[in-house]
Design an enzyme around this catalytic site. Structure first.
Site, PDB file in Angstrom:
ATOM      1  N   HIS A 137       0.842  -1.198   0.000  1.00 12.43           N
ATOM      2  CA  HIS A 137       0.000   0.000   0.000  1.00 12.43           C
ATOM      3  C   HIS A 137       0.879   1.250   0.000  1.00 12.43           C
ATOM      4  CE1 HIS A 137      -3.096  -2.860   1.357  1.00 12.43           C
ATOM      5  NE2 HIS A 137      -3.969  -1.986   0.894  1.00 12.43           N
ATOM      6  N   LYS A 141      -0.239   4.776   4.603  1.00 12.06           N
ATOM      7  CA  LYS A 141      -1.195   3.875   5.259  1.00 12.06           C
ATOM      8  C   LYS A 141      -0.627   3.441   6.605  1.00 12.06           C
ATOM      9  CE  LYS A 141      -3.900  -0.383   4.640  1.00 12.06           C
ATOM     10  NZ  LYS A 141      -5.168   0.228   5.073  1.00 12.06           N
TER      11      LYS A 141
END
EC number: 1.17.1.8
Length: 246
Positions: A137, A141
């Site tokens: 990600h 995040k």
């Protein structure tokens, strides 16, 4: 009659996408929303809306649960990062006795199909195959391993227990990476001596997550879901059955 929908975390990335989608939604009204920087109280948002959508943070979600337990309203929760928080999960379970509660760390249709295929593969590849989950990600995040990756691991463990019993408890390697601006990549590998089978899902934009939320929102309104605890998998299941067994 249009339903008023309140967004918790309305200034975040997902909140912004959902705000635009709800403004033009034929069956919904965009109601008051909440963010940490807003002047609106969370309790006020709950009271003035028919349905709540939460993409915030674990501490906000817990406060939201406390309010909803006093004033129950249907809620869709996409907040991640509290997989080990039994307090929030207990409150979700209690609230689900009164209203529909939908929780999923990844509401895209593709993520559901990946979990479904992963569960099927887990029953076909025995203990001679190693299992690995890779997730990547964007660098900002916060939670790792991602909620989606954990749900894939849960799908594997559940499928193997159903098919093989307790005799074959899988050992799953899990790796998370936070780099660049990647929206979400999840790869499940079953690796044997002579072959590797891979199931991979990649999100090109957050729009796929927003689209999934709108599908679930439509189900809440059209199917008049009874009180209960749901995941996006449960709500997508009828679509899977229709396609596979038609």
């Amino acid at each position: 009659m249009k339903k008023s929908v309140g967004l918790i975390g309305n200034t975040g990335r997902m909140g912004g996408l959902l705000t635009e989608a709800l403004r033009s939604h034929p069956r919904c009204l965009l109601g008051k929303g909440f963010s940490r920087r807003s002047q609106t109280l969370l309790k006020e948002v709950v009271l003035e809306n028919d349905i709540l959508i939460d993409f915030s943070a674990p501490e906000v979600t817990e406060t939201l649960m406390d309010i909803l337990l006093v004033t129950p309203k249907p809620v869709i929760i996409g907040t991640t990062g509290f997989s080990d928080n039994s307090v929030i999960r207990d409150k979700l379970s209690l609230l689900s006795e009164y209203v529909p509660v939908i929780f999923s760390p990844n509401m895209s249709l593709g993520a559901y199909v990946q979990r479904r295929l992963t569960a099927c593969a887990a029953k076909l590849f025995d203990a001679s195959y190693d299992v690995r989950i890779l997730e990547t990600h964007h660098r900002t995040k916060v939670d790792a391993i991602s909620g989606t990756a954990l749900s894939l691991a849960e799908a594997i463990c559940s499928a193997k227990k159903d098919h093989f019993g307790d005799e074959q408890e899988p050992c799953i390697e899990m790796f998370g990476s936070r780099v660049g601006n990647i929206f979400g990549e999840h790869e499940v590998s079953f690796v044997g001596k002579n072959e590797r089978f891979v199931i991979r899902h990649e999100a090109f934009s957050r729009q796929t997550f927003s689209d999934g939320v709108l599908i679930i929102l439509r189900k809440i309104m059209e199917e008049r879901l009874p009180a209960g605890y749901y995941t996006s998998d449960v709500l997508y299941e009828s679509l899977f059955q229709e396609v596979v067994f038609d």
